[in-house]
Design a protein around this motif. Structure first.
Motif, PDB file in Angstrom:
ATOM      1  N   ASP A 412       5.558 -15.549 -10.628  1.00  0.00           N
ATOM      2  CA  ASP A 412       6.086 -14.682 -12.151  1.00  0.00           C
ATOM      3  C   ASP A 412       6.582 -13.406 -11.551  1.00  0.00           C
ATOM      4  N   THR A 413       7.702 -12.921 -12.348  1.00  0.00           N
ATOM      5  CA  THR A 413       7.843 -11.301 -12.128  1.00  0.00           C
ATOM      6  C   THR A 413       7.469 -10.746 -13.225  1.00  0.00           C
ATOM      7  N   ILE A 414       7.311  -9.607 -13.550  1.00  0.00           N
ATOM      8  CA  ILE A 414       7.040  -8.486 -14.389  1.00  0.00           C
ATOM      9  C   ILE A 414       8.442  -7.362 -14.510  1.00  0.00           C
ATOM     10  N   ALA A 415       8.691  -6.820 -15.318  1.00  0.00           N
ATOM     11  CA  ALA A 415       9.253  -5.585 -15.583  1.00  0.00           C
ATOM     12  C   ALA A 415       8.771  -4.425 -16.292  1.00  0.00           C
ATOM     13  N   VAL A 416       8.864  -3.471 -15.727  1.00  0.00           N
ATOM     14  CA  VAL A 416       8.107  -2.194 -16.295  1.00  0.00           C
ATOM     15  C   VAL A 416       9.361  -1.213 -16.818  1.00  0.00           C
ATOM     16  N   LEU A 417       9.397  -0.916 -17.984  1.00  0.00           N
ATOM     17  CA  LEU A 417      10.448  -0.326 -18.585  1.00  0.00           C
ATOM     18  C   LEU A 417       9.718   1.302 -18.855  1.00  0.00           C
ATOM     19  N   GLY A 418       9.852   1.922 -17.860  1.00  0.00           N
ATOM     20  CA  GLY A 418       9.191   3.184 -17.515  1.00  0.00           C
ATOM     21  C   GLY A 418       9.062   3.557 -16.158  1.00  0.00           C
ATOM     22  N   SER A 419       8.540   4.610 -15.709  1.00  0.00           N
ATOM     23  CA  SER A 419       8.446   4.883 -14.334  1.00  0.00           C
ATOM     24  C   SER A 419       6.827   4.785 -13.926  1.00  0.00           C
ATOM     25  N   GLU A 420       6.241   3.664 -14.127  1.00  0.00           N
ATOM     26  CA  GLU A 420       5.064   3.408 -13.554  1.00  0.00           C
ATOM     27  C   GLU A 420       4.854   2.378 -12.502  1.00  0.00           C
ATOM     28  N   PRO A 421       5.555   2.741 -11.263  1.00  0.00           N
ATOM     29  CA  PRO A 421       5.404   1.620 -10.155  1.00  0.00           C
ATOM     30  C   PRO A 421       4.203   1.197  -9.745  1.00  0.00           C
ATOM     31  N   GLN A 422       2.970   2.082  -9.995  1.00  0.00           N
ATOM     32  CA  GLN A 422       1.410   1.724  -9.713  1.00  0.00           C
ATOM     33  C   GLN A 422       1.289   0.417 -10.209  1.00  0.00           C
ATOM     34  N   ILE A 423       1.682  -0.173 -11.480  1.00  0.00           N
ATOM     35  CA  ILE A 423       1.331  -1.196 -12.277  1.00  0.00           C
ATOM     36  C   ILE A 423       1.926  -2.602 -11.400  1.00  0.00           C
ATOM     37  N   TYR A 424       2.916  -2.319 -10.641  1.00  0.00           N
ATOM     38  CA  TYR A 424       3.609  -3.392  -9.815  1.00  0.00           C
ATOM     39  C   TYR A 424       2.467  -3.646  -8.659  1.00  0.00           C
ATOM     40  N   PHE A 425       1.901  -2.386  -7.957  1.00  0.00           N
ATOM     41  CA  PHE A 425       0.872  -2.748  -6.917  1.00  0.00           C
ATOM     42  C   PHE A 425      -0.373  -3.240  -7.468  1.00  0.00           C
ATOM     43  N   TYR A 426      -0.893  -2.430  -8.508  1.00  0.00           N
ATOM     44  CA  TYR A 426      -2.192  -3.138  -9.028  1.00  0.00           C
ATOM     45  C   TYR A 426      -2.036  -4.678  -9.093  1.00  0.00           C
ATOM     46  N   SER A 427      -0.956  -5.182  -9.951  1.00  0.00           N
ATOM     47  CA  SER A 427      -0.972  -6.690 -10.478  1.00  0.00           C
ATOM     48  C   SER A 427      -0.737  -7.487  -9.346  1.00  0.00           C
ATOM     49  N   ASP A 428      -0.033  -6.758  -8.201  1.00  0.00           N
ATOM     50  CA  ASP A 428       0.521  -7.831  -6.986  1.00  0.00           C
ATOM     51  C   ASP A 428       1.371  -8.669  -7.388  1.00  0.00           C
ATOM     52  N   ARG A 429       2.277  -8.442  -8.362  1.00  0.00           N
ATOM     53  CA  ARG A 429       3.453  -9.102  -8.777  1.00  0.00           C
ATOM     54  C   ARG A 429       4.823  -8.530  -8.648  1.00  0.00           C
ATOM     55  N   HIS A 430       5.705  -9.020  -8.270  1.00  0.00           N
ATOM     56  CA  HIS A 430       7.101  -8.684  -7.979  1.00  0.00           C
ATOM     57  C   HIS A 430       7.959  -8.118  -9.026  1.00  0.00           C
ATOM     58  N   SER A 431       8.487  -7.063  -8.952  1.00  0.00           N
ATOM     59  CA  SER A 431       9.209  -6.555 -10.224  1.00  0.00           C
ATOM     60  C   SER A 431      10.592  -7.411 -10.305  1.00  0.00           C
ATOM     61  N   ALA A 432      10.864  -7.368 -11.467  1.00  0.00           N
ATOM     62  CA  ALA A 432      12.115  -8.358 -11.979  1.00  0.00           C
ATOM     63  C   ALA A 432      13.402  -7.367 -11.594  1.00  0.00           C
ATOM     64  N   THR A 433      13.257  -6.102 -11.344  1.00  0.00           N
ATOM     65  CA  THR A 433      14.231  -5.252 -11.084  1.00  0.00           C
ATOM     66  C   THR A 433      13.969  -4.156  -9.935  1.00  0.00           C
ATOM     67  N   GLY A 434      14.916  -3.859  -9.152  1.00  0.00           N
ATOM     68  CA  GLY A 434      14.555  -2.698  -8.080  1.00  0.00           C
ATOM     69  C   GLY A 434      14.415  -1.325  -8.569  1.00  0.00           C
ATOM     70  N   HIS A 435      14.707  -1.143  -9.997  1.00  0.00           N
ATOM     71  CA  HIS A 435      14.487   0.081 -10.648  1.00  0.00           C
ATOM     72  C   HIS A 435      13.177   0.285 -11.118  1.00  0.00           C
ATOM     73  N   ILE A 436      12.399   0.786 -10.036  1.00  0.00           N
ATOM     74  CA  ILE A 436      10.828   0.813 -10.568  1.00  0.00           C
ATOM     75  C   ILE A 436      10.745   2.475 -10.994  1.00  0.00           C
ATOM     76  N   TYR A 437      11.476   3.294 -10.965  1.00  0.00           N
ATOM     77  CA  TYR A 437      11.518   4.538 -11.690  1.00  0.00           C
ATOM     78  C   TYR A 437      12.767   4.386 -12.452  1.00  0.00           C
ATOM     79  N   THR A 438      12.524   4.945 -13.877  1.00  0.00           N
ATOM     80  CA  THR A 438      13.649   4.975 -14.811  1.00  0.00           C
ATOM     81  C   THR A 438      14.087   6.622 -15.002  1.00  0.00           C
ATOM     82  N   TYR A 439      13.615   7.691 -14.455  1.00  0.00           N
ATOM     83  CA  TYR A 439      13.938   8.817 -14.449  1.00  0.00           C
ATOM     84  C   TYR A 439      15.539   9.007 -13.957  1.00  0.00           C
ATOM     85  N   GLY A 440      16.021   8.395 -12.915  1.00  0.00           N
ATOM     86  CA  GLY A 440      17.299   8.497 -12.471  1.00  0.00           C
ATOM     87  C   GLY A 440      18.418   7.809 -13.617  1.00  0.00           C
TER      88      GLY A 440
END
Length: 537
Positions: A412-440
């Motif tokens: 399963d994949t997850i997507a964080v709408l925000g700039s919180e890449p640590q959630i991907y690391f802790y959950s050990d789940r791949h991001s549905a998008t490469g945009h792990i930051y939304t600042y840009g």
């Protein structure tokens, strides 16, 4: 009387080493106590990218960012040894910090003597753990300094017999520093400048100067060249180039030069005020070193090192607190020169007078530690995080990730709408998008709209099982002129395809309410919050 004087001469070096052992032991104890401080955003980015590398996923495939991949590889190496945990990452940082302290000691001893080396090492140990530079967190700046200082030490040791090998190795180390983060190129320029000026001073022939410079420069370029070749072979070079060159150029031009002094003085004040005694010693060392003819070459060398360190601080004019870590080796070495000059002035004095420099140094080192004693000695790791990042959901990210890990499988994949890449690391789940930051996506740069559209396409294509919507300004840094397409789309997409499965309400620092699977319609007090959406079956 001669016997007593010899005994006194033996006591003083022992006293210096005892003070050093006490300071280093205390700093190590502080870092060990704070091993569990939750990862912040930059650490989360590096940890997630390193985790992907350990899984065989190349950089810039599932995590986009403008930094070169050296720190990602360093995190991967640390986690392969100490485990993919918060404590494992911070234990690796502790070892990197200890190695940096040793190199600073060796530099100080090489430039002047052991007293200067010990003072510089102790000063850096205290400065680099300070919350004023976010020194307890594993930022890229720590990983820049280790190879750069190794390369600098090698440059100082170059002899004609083994010159070419040392020059190439020194260049390689500076090149590794650049691979950790682009601003390290200014340290490489420092190395080249020192090499050329030293060659002229030694009256080498022009062709020899040119050859030495070419060998050093080859070493600097080689790590990045090999990295580019590898990324090209695995098919991600275009994306690497876009993020680290094209977008990085846009990012570096957002802050106008007119605002740079205001940003600099605001951050510099935060950094210097807490540790002012050590910075004062550095100022004394610079003035006294330039004043005394014997130490003038050393002071000039360190002034040049400080100047290029300051240049490495400047790209983009953001002047974030952890960027100032790049200045600390030069500042620490100058503080060492200051104490060294005080020691020289007391050489022919009574033994009590000769202990005065140790007492002055003790005060300078004790002040920052006592000023931050609550952080260093009292706060729990979670409270320490909240003290420094009251607006960040870093403690909450751990609980959110546990829920996601329990309710998903490895595919399963997850997507964080925000700039919180640590959630991907802790959950050990791949991001549905490469945009792990939304600042840009919120910045006033020409790729912002393109990035939003790309993030939308990637999420729609991946159909992640969970969407995590971070509703807090600190995770977006939205501007009045920011493109709002991503918000309009997110509201419609979540309403059509997802149901609310979790709600994390950050009422105040240290007071967070968690609601999972049974989310209330309303709450007594709404603070900054995070919504967890689960895809409809």
């Amino acid at each position: 009387m001669p016997t007593r004087r010899r005994d006194q001469e033996r006591v003083l070096p022992i006293a210096w080493w005892l003070v050093a052992a006490g300071v280093f032991g205390l700093i190590i104890a502080i870092r060990i106590r704070l091993l569990g401080v939750p990862l912040e955003r930059d650490e989360g980015e590096y940890a997630y990218a390193g985790q992907l590398i350990l899984q065989g996923v190349p950089p810039y495939t599932l995590a986009y960012n403008m930094k070169f991949p050296g720190t990602y590889a360093a995190y991967a190496a640390i986690m392969s040894i100490f485990g993919q945990t918060i404590a494992g990452i911070h234990l690796g940082l502790l070892l990197v910090n200890a190695a940096t302290i040793i190199l600073i000691f060796l530099l100080g001893r090489r430039l002047v003597n052991s007293v200067v080396g010990l003072t510089a090492g102790m000063s850096y140990a205290v400065l680099s753990v300070s919350p004023s530079v976010l020194g307890f967190a594993g930022h890229a700046t720590h990983f820049v300094l280790l190879p750069v200082l190794g390369g600098t030490l090698l440059l100082l040791k170059v002899r004609d017999r083994q010159a070419f090998g040392c020059l190439l190795t020194s260049g390689l180390l500076f090149g590794l520093g650049v691979l950790m983060k682009q601003p390290a190129v200014f340290f490489a320029l420092f190395g080249a400048t020192y090499l050329v000026s030293n060659s002229f001073h030694r009256r080498f022939r022009p062709e020899k100067i040119l050859l030495r410079t070419l060998i050093f420069s080859t070493g600097v370029i080689l790590p990045l060249a090999i990295t580019c070749l590898l990324l090209w072979r695995i098919g991600v070079f275009d994306r690497f180039w876009f993020w680290t060159i094209d977008y990085a150029r846009q990012y570096g031009s957002i802050v106008p030069f007119s605002q740079a002094p205001r940003f600099f003085f605001y951050s510099a004040k935060e950094v210097i005020v807490v540790c002012w005694p050590i910075w004062t010693l550095a100022g004394i060392g610079l003035v006294a070193g330039l004043w005394e003819r014997r130490t003038r070459p050393v002071a000039a060398f360190l002034l040049g090192f400080l100047f290029f360190s300051a240049l490495a601080l400047c790209p983009g004019f953001y002047f974030r607190l952890h960027y100032f870590i790049l200045l600390l080796p030069a500042v620490s070495l100058l503080a060492g020169v200051g104490i060294g000059r005080l020691s020289d002035l007391s050489v022919d004095r009574f033994i009590v007078v000769r202990f005065i420099p140790i007492l002055i140094l003790g005060f300078a080192l004790a002040w920052p530690i006592l000023a931050e004693r609550k952080f260093f000695f009292e706060a729990s790791p979670a409270d320490a995080s909240r003290m420094i990042y009251p607006e960040g959901p870093f403690v909450e990210s751990i609980r959110i990730a546990e829920y996601l890990r329990e309710h998903t499988n490895r595919n399963d994949t997850i997507a964080v709408l925000g700039s919180e890449p640590q959630i991907y690391f802790y959950s050990d789940r791949h991001s549905a998008t490469g945009h792990i930051y939304t600042y840009g996506l919120m910045e006033t740069q020409k790729y912002a709209s393109q990035m939003q559209q790309e993030m939308i396409r990637e999420i729609e294509r991946a159909r992640p099982k969970f969407l995590i919507s971070v509703v807090m300004p600190d995770s977006w840094l939205q501007r009045p002129e920011s493109e709002r397409l991503i918000f309009t789309w997110a509201n419609e997409y979540a309403a059509q395809n997802y149901t609310v499965a979790g709600f994390v309400n950050m009422v105040a620092p240290g007071k967070t309410d968690y609601y999972f699977d049974n989310v209330p319609q309303s709450v007594p007090q709404l603070g900054k919050y995070i919504l967890i959406y689960q895809r409809k079956s």
